[in-house]
Structures are given as C-alpha cells and as structure tokens.
Design a protein around this motif. Structure first.
Motif, PDB file in Angstrom:
ATOM      1  N   ALA A  36      -4.105   3.618  -4.690  1.00  0.00           N
ATOM      2  CA  ALA A  36      -5.504   3.466  -4.289  1.00  0.00           C
ATOM      3  C   ALA A  36      -6.430   3.800  -5.445  1.00  0.00           C
ATOM      4  CB  ALA A  36      -5.796   4.366  -3.092  1.00  0.00           C
ATOM      5  N   ARG A  37      -6.120   4.895  -6.147  1.00  0.00           N
ATOM      6  CA  ARG A  37      -6.991   5.309  -7.247  1.00  0.00           C
ATOM      7  C   ARG A  37      -7.007   4.271  -8.361  1.00  0.00           C
ATOM      8  NH1 ARG A  37      -4.333  11.193  -7.302  1.00  0.00           N
ATOM      9  NH2 ARG A  37      -5.090  11.847  -5.251  1.00  0.00           N
ATOM     10  N   PHE A  58      -6.261  -1.796  -2.693  1.00  0.00           N
ATOM     11  CA  PHE A  58      -6.958  -1.445  -1.451  1.00  0.00           C
ATOM     12  C   PHE A  58      -6.343  -2.206  -0.297  1.00  0.00           C
ATOM     13  CE2 PHE A  58     -10.144  -2.294   1.797  1.00  0.00           C
ATOM     14  CZ  PHE A  58     -10.672  -1.044   2.025  1.00  0.00           C
ATOM     15  N   LEU A  59      -6.080  -1.468   0.790  1.00  0.00           N
ATOM     16  CA  LEU A  59      -5.619  -2.133   2.009  1.00  0.00           C
ATOM     17  C   LEU A  59      -6.672  -1.973   3.094  1.00  0.00           C
ATOM     18  CD1 LEU A  59      -3.539  -3.466   3.906  1.00  0.00           C
ATOM     19  CD2 LEU A  59      -2.514  -1.213   4.248  1.00  0.00           C
ATOM     20  N   GLY A  60      -7.193  -3.098   3.563  1.00  0.00           N
ATOM     21  CA  GLY A  60      -8.081  -3.067   4.730  1.00  0.00           C
ATOM     22  C   GLY A  60      -7.191  -3.180   5.952  1.00  0.00           C
ATOM     23  N   GLN A  99     -15.703   0.678   2.827  1.00  0.00           N
ATOM     24  CA  GLN A  99     -14.809   1.407   1.917  1.00  0.00           C
ATOM     25  C   GLN A  99     -14.440   0.544   0.718  1.00  0.00           C
ATOM     26  OE1 GLN A  99     -11.525   3.148   4.249  1.00  0.00           O
ATOM     27  NE2 GLN A  99     -13.002   3.321   5.907  1.00  0.00           N
ATOM     28  N   ALA A 124       0.818  -1.216   0.000  1.00  0.00           N
ATOM     29  CA  ALA A 124       0.000   0.000   0.000  1.00  0.00           C
ATOM     30  C   ALA A 124       0.855   1.272   0.000  1.00  0.00           C
ATOM     31  CB  ALA A 124      -0.942   0.007   1.200  1.00  0.00           C
ATOM     32  N   GLY A 125       2.134   1.128   0.364  1.00  0.00           N
ATOM     33  CA  GLY A 125       3.033   2.283   0.279  1.00  0.00           C
ATOM     34  C   GLY A 125       3.235   3.051   1.568  1.00  0.00           C
ATOM     35  N   HIS A 126       3.153   2.383   2.713  1.00  0.00           N
ATOM     36  CA  HIS A 126       3.374   3.092   3.979  1.00  0.00           C
ATOM     37  C   HIS A 126       4.799   3.661   4.030  1.00  0.00           C
ATOM     38  CE1 HIS A 126       3.694   4.037   8.213  1.00  0.00           C
ATOM     39  NE2 HIS A 126       2.385   3.825   8.350  1.00  0.00           N
ATOM     40  N   LEU A 181     -15.027   1.523  -3.098  1.00  0.00           N
ATOM     41  CA  LEU A 181     -13.886   1.757  -3.979  1.00  0.00           C
ATOM     42  C   LEU A 181     -13.762   0.697  -5.071  1.00  0.00           C
ATOM     43  CD1 LEU A 181     -11.270   2.941  -1.323  1.00  0.00           C
ATOM     44  CD2 LEU A 181     -12.709   4.326  -2.813  1.00  0.00           C
ATOM     45  N   PHE A 217      -1.436   8.427   6.177  1.00  0.00           N
ATOM     46  CA  PHE A 217      -1.334   7.251   5.329  1.00  0.00           C
ATOM     47  C   PHE A 217      -2.708   6.626   5.096  1.00  0.00           C
ATOM     48  CE2 PHE A 217      -0.614   2.577   4.923  1.00  0.00           C
ATOM     49  CZ  PHE A 217      -0.150   2.620   3.619  1.00  0.00           C
ATOM     50  N   ALA A 249     -12.311  10.019  -5.886  1.00  0.00           N
ATOM     51  CA  ALA A 249     -10.924   9.931  -6.362  1.00  0.00           C
ATOM     52  C   ALA A 249     -10.761   8.655  -7.202  1.00  0.00           C
ATOM     53  CB  ALA A 249      -9.959   9.932  -5.179  1.00  0.00           C
ATOM     54  N   LEU A 284      -5.606   8.121   4.985  1.00  0.00           N
ATOM     55  CA  LEU A 284      -6.338   8.899   3.985  1.00  0.00           C
ATOM     56  C   LEU A 284      -5.726   8.701   2.595  1.00  0.00           C
ATOM     57  CD1 LEU A 284      -6.942  12.203   5.986  1.00  0.00           C
ATOM     58  CD2 LEU A 284      -8.587  10.399   5.507  1.00  0.00           C
ATOM     59  N   GLN A 285      -4.404   8.678   2.543  1.00  0.00           N
ATOM     60  CA  GLN A 285      -3.739   8.478   1.245  1.00  0.00           C
ATOM     61  C   GLN A 285      -4.089   7.124   0.645  1.00  0.00           C
ATOM     62  OE1 GLN A 285       0.331   9.690   2.701  1.00  0.00           O
ATOM     63  NE2 GLN A 285       0.512  10.146   0.532  1.00  0.00           N
ATOM     64  N   SER A 286      -4.158   6.122   1.508  1.00  0.00           N
ATOM     65  CA  SER A 286      -4.419   4.777   1.005  1.00  0.00           C
ATOM     66  C   SER A 286      -5.855   4.637   0.523  1.00  0.00           C
ATOM     67  CB  SER A 286      -4.125   3.737   2.089  1.00  0.00           C
ATOM     68  OG  SER A 286      -5.167   3.757   3.028  1.00  0.00           O
ATOM     69  N   ARG A 287      -6.634   5.725   0.656  1.00  0.00           N
ATOM     70  CA  ARG A 287      -7.985   5.734   0.090  1.00  0.00           C
ATOM     71  C   ARG A 287      -8.057   6.677  -1.111  1.00  0.00           C
ATOM     72  NH1 ARG A 287      -7.657   1.686   2.459  1.00  0.00           N
ATOM     73  NH2 ARG A 287      -8.866   1.089   4.290  1.00  0.00           N
ATOM     74  N   GLY A 288      -6.877   7.044  -1.625  1.00  0.00           N
ATOM     75  CA  GLY A 288      -6.859   7.833  -2.861  1.00  0.00           C
ATOM     76  C   GLY A 288      -6.858   9.335  -2.639  1.00  0.00           C
ATOM     77  N   ILE A 289      -6.719   9.760  -1.373  1.00  0.00           N
ATOM     78  CA  ILE A 289      -6.751  11.190  -1.082  1.00  0.00           C
ATOM     79  C   ILE A 289      -5.307  11.698  -1.012  1.00  0.00           C
ATOM     80  CG2 ILE A 289      -7.450  12.916   0.628  1.00  0.00           C
ATOM     81  CD1 ILE A 289      -9.698  10.828   1.401  1.00  0.00           C
ATOM     82  N   GLY A 290      -4.997  12.704  -1.818  1.00  0.00           N
ATOM     83  CA  GLY A 290      -3.622  13.202  -1.910  1.00  0.00           C
ATOM     84  C   GLY A 290      -3.130  13.772  -0.588  1.00  0.00           C
ATOM     85  N   ALA A 343     -12.989   9.886  -1.151  1.00  0.00           N
ATOM     86  CA  ALA A 343     -12.249   8.691  -1.559  1.00  0.00           C
ATOM     87  C   ALA A 343     -12.917   8.028  -2.768  1.00  0.00           C
ATOM     88  CB  ALA A 343     -12.166   7.717  -0.384  1.00  0.00           C
ATOM     89  N   GLU A 352       2.639   6.823  -5.865  1.00  0.00           N
ATOM     90  CA  GLU A 352       2.365   7.284  -4.505  1.00  0.00           C
ATOM     91  C   GLU A 352       1.229   6.432  -3.927  1.00  0.00           C
ATOM     92  OE1 GLU A 352       3.838   9.720  -2.710  1.00  0.00           O
ATOM     93  OE2 GLU A 352       5.268   9.935  -4.360  1.00  0.00           O
ATOM     94  N   PRO A 353       1.129   6.369  -2.594  1.00  0.00           N
ATOM     95  CA  PRO A 353       0.043   5.570  -1.995  1.00  0.00           C
ATOM     96  C   PRO A 353      -1.338   5.940  -2.556  1.00  0.00           C
ATOM     97  CG  PRO A 353       1.505   6.386  -0.288  1.00  0.00           C
ATOM     98  CD  PRO A 353       1.988   6.974  -1.576  1.00  0.00           C
ATOM     99  N   GLU A 354      -1.590   7.256  -2.736  1.00  0.00           N
ATOM    100  CA  GLU A 354      -2.916   7.662  -3.214  1.00  0.00           C
ATOM    101  C   GLU A 354      -3.150   7.242  -4.664  1.00  0.00           C
ATOM    102  OE1 GLU A 354      -0.575   9.700  -2.044  1.00  0.00           O
ATOM    103  OE2 GLU A 354      -0.512  11.638  -3.088  1.00  0.00           O
TER     104      GLU A 354
END
Lengths: 262, 480
Positions: A84-85, A89-91, A166, A56-58, A170, B431, A113, B433-439, A110, A79-81
């Motif tokens: 996701a887009r 998806f990370l639960g 979520q 997920a990119g932590h 998504l 992280f 996005a 919020l980012q991991s849900r696609g939010i910059g 979300a 990037e992590p976002e």
C-alpha cells in the motif's frame, strides 16, 4: 491510454493461488503499463476477486505458483502495508466497518504512511483537514462522514465513495477496484466513475474488476479481459465488453468445454 | 509525556519489573493478633485504630475466602505472607526530600514519577508509597493553602485523628468482606485526602503504589472525603517487580461525597501480570466503594486494568443523596494467562439518583475476562435511572469473555437499561487497515483504542495517552 514504451507497472506471470487449499487462480498472465485502464470481467466464481485479494496480500489466499512483479520488485516479498505504501491500492467490494476508529484519523494515518514512502512531509491534523476537504469534492462526499467511525453505518454507496476518497488521498500507482460498481444506483455510479476518471493519469494504471458493462459506459477501458476458471480466457479492446453485453457469457462455457476445462 | 511511538512500545517487555536493593524493616511471616498489635505499635497508632484493627481481625477469622468469582488460583497461605515491610529509615517521615534515601527517589524516577522539586509533574501532586509506607508527598504546602489535606494515611492518623475516626470504615466496614476485613486488620499505609467545604482542589492528586519485596503483601488504605460543594480528581498507579511467586495485594478505598461534592477517581493498574505461562504476578483483591452521601453529589470511577495475575475488583457507588450520580468507566485487558473478574455495584437509595456503567473488556491469549455488575434500586429510589453498556473484545481464539449483570429493582418507577456486545478483531478488519499502509501492530492498537475510547475520554488528559500506549504494550505479540 496505450503507450508501448510506458513503464511496466504490473507483470503477472502464470499466477496460481488457493484459498483453503481450493485452487482458484490457475495461471493468470497480465501486463499493465502506466496510463492504462484495464477491465477484468467474468462471472461469479471466475477468480476476479481472488486476483485482487492476492495482489493486495490478503492472508487467506495462498500463492502456489507464478509471480507478480510490481515496478520490477517481487510483490509477494512485501507485506500488505508495504504494498500500500508503495502505491498498490485495492478498492474493496465490501469495505468492512471498523467501529471506534475515527474515519478522519484512519484516513490521516493511511495518507501519512503513503506520503512517508514518497518522502513527502507528514500532514498534521490541521493540514490534513484542509487536504481531505479538497479531496472530498472528488466524490462529492459530506464532511460529516469524516467524523464517523470507518464505514460504520455507511450505506453501500457511501462505503464505495469512501473507498474512492481513500484512492484520491493515497494517489496510488496501481489501483485495483473490485466491483466498485456493485450495489450502486446510477447517480452514485456516475459520481464514483467520475472520481476514478479524474484520478487516472499517464503515470498510474487502473484495474477495474466488474461484472457489468454499465461501469464501462462511464470509464473507458483500454483493455478488456474475460476471466473464467481462474485464467484470462480472452483479451480485447472495449468492444469485447460490448460484445459480452449482447451475447452474455455462454460462449465462455463453450470455449472452456472445447479446452476440456469445464 | 514522551513521544515514543506505539511501535517502539509494543516490542518492550514489562519494564517495571526491577527490584530496588534496599535495607528493609520487615516483620516475620504470618498473621496473628500479635502481628496486628505489632503493626499498630510500629505506627504508634491511637487506641481507636488498634481496636478497629482487632475487631476486623477477629471477624476475619470467622470468614471464608469467597469463591463465587470466575477465577481459579491455588489456595493462598495467609501464614506465608509478610504483613509489614518498610524501607529502613528513621521513624519520623522526612521533613525534606533531601533526607530520603536516594535509592528510593531513583526508583520512583525510573517509574516515571520524579519526586524532587525540579522534575516533578507540574500540575499533579503525588504521594509515593513503597511497600508498606509512604515515601514522600509533593506539593503539600501549596495544597494546604487551599485547606486541602493530602498526605499518607499514617500521617493523617497523627495529624487529623478526628477525621480518620469520623470517616474510616463508614463506607467499607471492617466486616464488609473477607479481603476488606483482612485489610482493615493489617493495612499499612495509603493516602488520605480531605477537601474542605466549597474548595475545588487546585491540582490533580495522585498516589503511586510500588510493591518491592517478594514475599510481602500490600494492604493499603485510601480515604477521600469531599465536603459540601468540594471537588477533586485523584489518580492511582501501580507497578511491581517480576517475581516467579505471587504477591497478595488487598486494598480498600473509601470515598465520601457530601452535598454537591464531586470525586473523580481514576486508576491505571499495571501490577506485574506473571509471565506468558502464568508464573508469578500479583493477586489483586480490592474493595473500592464510594458513598454519595449528600444530595447532588457525584462519584466517578475510571479504571484501566492491565496488570495482575488475578483481578477481583468492583469499584462501587452507594447513591444515598437525592439526585446523586455514580459513574463507572472501565477498560480491563487480560493477556496470556491473566484472569480478571471485575465490574461495579450501583446501589440506588435516594430519589432520582442516576448511574452510568461503561465496561470494555479485552481478552487476548488464553486469558479470562469477566464483567460482574450489580444495579440495585431500593424502594426509596423513586425516579432513579441506570444505563449500562458492557462490551467485550476477543483477540485470538483461546481467550474467554463473560458478562454477569445482576439487576435488582424494588422500585417500579426506576429505569434500568443494559446493553452488551461481543466482538472479535477480524482478519478482514486488520487486512483493510493494512491494505491502506497501516502496519499490523498499529492496526490492532488503533482498533483497541477505538474500542476503549469512551473510557479513555474520562481519564485526565496526560494519562489518557499513557493508557493508550500501555494497552498497545500489553498486547504485544498477542495477535496472529
């Protein structure tokens, strides 16, 4: 559902990663195709959660070697976002609370996005409310949770349901669920599992990271992987999970000792 | 309001930093009794006002600059400041906007405050103050139909001297404190609002303060009076050009609410804050106080403080009338090398008076942000209640947040509650919020605006969205 000709969604090759200069992943290899459900099992400290965070990119995790390709793209260039887009998806095992940020607004931003990257129209406040109410049924969640701050004051089970909500919104291509079963009573576990089953389809894949067999009683995996010391030690079908349930992880120690790792 | 996204905004520098090139009538630097007399003469003031100034000046000479705030700055040289500057134009204020120097109108238009008939904000009357004088006040005639007086302070002195004489200095006296005394001696202009008995002001009133000169202090004076049963909502905005020297701003605001009157005073302060190394910026030393003089009256302060190198400001309420209500809602954001010491004083005098304090401090960069507040219950404040909530948010690991709550109660039946919290925007929250696609930047601004929501809800609608954007803009590059 195993189809050898299905799209290769995730290709993890010899992945090494560290946290605070401590190596955790030491050469993970894994291939996930569309339609498949994978279970990654193993004891605490085996690297399961690290694998999910790295995918997920932590920012606390540093990739030191190897590669991950997601639908043919280098995952680590995103990037992590962006991941996701594009449908990763990370639960979370422990979803964080975000006081002051409305859950409904968060879910809407979300969702939009993700929709944007799929070239779908963004949903306005009213359209989104209808949309989210429909998805609430997947996890049998009370609409009152939408009005609260993200995860704030939610019980463990409510947080996990919010995660699956979520996921439903998504519509990920690859869903990684990190110990989604931990801290759930049996009723909550069934609801969460039913949600996951409902969302799994021929075009997406699910990676279940879990400690216990009991989640796999509800969700049938196509593959079961056992992780130890930062690598996948053994891969099998669902019978491997049942075997683990009966014999425990002691054989893992013996196998690692034989390899001179432990 | 524009629909520019937060993302576009976060990459912009301070956009109000331009200087308007205009001929200015400035007096020489320095402060003396002659300067005080000169300012008064330039404004053609009646004798009572000159005496008010002189008394204040003589008292100021006996005072020492306060040093109790958690602020550090080099000594201010009060002789190195110009105390009066005005754009050159004929003595009399323009009858119509057509006669105002177009450069001035253009300046305010650039600031987002169009003054001419066609473009001006539809339901907000604006008094535009440039350096030491008021340039124009919109919607005066329409307000006059309701008996509402909204004009520059100088104009009020000419047209309503009896009101000025009756109310000026009755809430913040000329010897109240160092900066209030200085202001009382040299104040130049400001706004005056008078809402007569029983009138609900038909539109938002707003004053926009603009400092333009580099070496000029701004000392404005605002007086708002709401008679019995009257109500008004007033908003002030402030910007200044970017200079690498510091400018002094020492304002005084007085509010008077009689029986059943209500005054809502909102501020969006965006003075130039200095650069990222702390060079330049406004020194903002402001005394704001409201007096709930009448029974059941209500005064509400809402402030969004984002600018200035130094902020020293405690908008307060004296709750004199029985059952009167005081409120203070504040968001103070500091970034880079900014320092803020801000809060409120709620002085409960009347029985069953109530006050609410909600303060949100956000510190980023190497800044320092202090809340300082006093809740005082006089022996007469039987059954009075106060609730205070002070929350601090830290961004990064070099910023400081302090809370100094003072509580003094001489009334055993008064109830005082204080809650405080400190939080930091954590890597894990970002992280998530980012991991849900939010910059990243959007994630930060979502969390900050969530943190400030209780306060933003108090702002007039059209300004709440602006305040949100302003915070995002101010936090640019402060995380990560």
């Amino acid at each position: 559902m195993i189809r050898p000709d299905a799209e290769l969604l995730l290709e993890i090759s010899d992945l090494h990663a560290s946290v605070e200069d401590q190596p955790i992943l030491k050469g993970v290899n894994l291939q996930v195709r569309a339609g498949e459900i994978h279970a990654v099992m193993g004891r605490n400290g085996s690297g399961k959660s690290t694998l999910s965070k790295v995918l997920a990119g932590h920012p606390a995790y540093r990739v030191t070697a190897g590669s991950v390709r997601y639908r043919g793209r280098d995952l680590f260039e995103l990037e992590p976002e962006e991941r996701a887009r594009l449908g990763v998806f990370l639960g979370f095992q422990y979803p964080v609370e975000i006081p002051g940020v409305s859950n409904l607004e968060f879910l809407r931003v979300a969702t939009n996005a993700r929709r944007q990257s799929r070239e779908l129209d963004e949903l306005d406040t009213f359209e989104f409310e209808d949309h989210v109410r429909e998805k609430l049924q997947v996890v049998q969640m009370d609409p009152a949770f939408l009005e609260r701050s993200v995860n704030e004051g939610f019980s463990g089970g409510e947080k996990k349901r919010n995660e699956i909500l979520q996921m439903a919104l998504l519509e990920p291509v690859v869903a990684i669920l990190d110990e989604t079963d931990s801290g759930l009573d049996i009723d909550a576990l069934r609801i969460v599992a039913a949600g996951v089953n409902q969302l799994a389809g021929p075009d997406n894949a699910t990676l279940l990271i879990t400690h216990y067999q009991r989640l796999l009683d509800e969700i049938t995996p196509d593959y079961v992987h056992v992780m130890a010391a930062g690598r996948i030690l053994r891969t099998g079908g669902r019978e491997l999970a049942l075997e683990l349930e009966q014999t425990g992880y002691d054989w893992v120690d013996r196998e690692l000792a034989a390899q001179g790792v432990a | 309001m524009t629909s520019v996204s937060t993302r576009d905004l976060v990459s912009q520098p301070y956009k109000y930093g331009f200087v308007t090139d205009i001929a200015t009538d400035k007096i020489a630097k320095g402060l003396s009794e002659d300067v005080v007399r000169l300012i008064s003469a330039k404004k053609g003031e009646p004798e009572f006002l000159l005496n008010f100034r002189l008394k204040a000046y003589r008292h100021w000479l006996t005072l020492e600059e306060p040093d109790w705030a958690a602020l550090g700055y080099p000594a201010i040289d009060y002789q190195d400041i110009v105390y009066y500057a005005a754009p050159k134009q004929p003595q009399e204020k323009k009858a119509s906007l057509d006669e105002v120097d177009p450069k001035l109108l253009e300046t305010f238009e650039k600031l987002g405050i169009p003054l001419n008939e066609q473009k001006r904000l539809s339901n907000v009357a604006v008094d535009a103050v440039f350096d030491s004088v008021s340039i124009a006040t919109t919607y005066k005639e329409k307000l006059a139909e309701h008996g509402v007086v909204f004009c520059s302070f100088a104009e009020a002195v000419k047209e309503h001297p009896e009101l000025i004489e009756r109310y000026l200095g009755t809430v913040v006296s000329s010897n109240d404190n160092y900066f209030a005394a200085l202001n009382s001696a040299v104040f130049s202009d400001g706004s005056f609002v008078f809402i007569p008995k029983g009138v609900e002001c038909p539109m938002e009133l707003s004053t926009y303060f603009r400092i333009n000169s580099g070496d000029t202090g701004q000392f404005e004076r605002t007086l708002i009076v709401a008679e019995e049963g009257a109500s008004v909502s007033y908003l002030e905005g402030c910007t200044a050009p970017m200079f690498d020297t510091n400018q002094l701003h020492a304002a005084v605001v007085e509010l008077v609410a009689l029986d059943d009157a209500s005054i809502k005073y909102s501020t969006v302060q965006n003075w130039y804050a200095g650069d990222e190394n702390g060079v330049g910026g406004i020194y903002n030393f402001v005394t704001k106080r409201g007096q709930c003089r009448g029974a059941r009256s209500r005064i509400s302060w809402t402030q969004v403080e984002t600018g200035s190198a130094i902020t020293w400001k405690y908008p307060s309420c004296v709750l004199q009338g029985a059952d009167s209500v005081g409120e203070f809602y504040s968001v103070a954001l500091t970034n880079n090398c900014q320092q803020a010491d801000t809060g409120t004083k709620m002085v409960h005098v009347g029985p069953r008076t109530r006050s609410t304090i909600v303060s949100k401090g956000i510190s980023a960069g190497r800044s320092s942000n202090s809340y300082r507040g006093l809740v005082q219950m006089a022996p007469s404040a039987k059954g009075a209640r106060n609730y205070s909530q002070c929350d601090s948010m830290l961004i990064g690991d070099q910023a400081a947040a302090n809370t100094y709550p003072y509580i003094r109660s001489q009334q055993p039946q008064a109830a005082i509650e204080h809650e405080a919290s400190t939080c930091r925007i954590s890597e894990d929250q970002l992280f998530y919020l980012q991991s849900r696609g939010i910059g990243f930047e959007e994630a930060v601004s979502m969390m900050v605006s969530g943190f400030c929501r209780d306060v933003f809800n108090q702002l007039p609608m059209e300004f709440a969205a602006e305040a949100d954007k302003l915070l995002a803009l101010k936090l640019e590059g402060s995380v990560g």
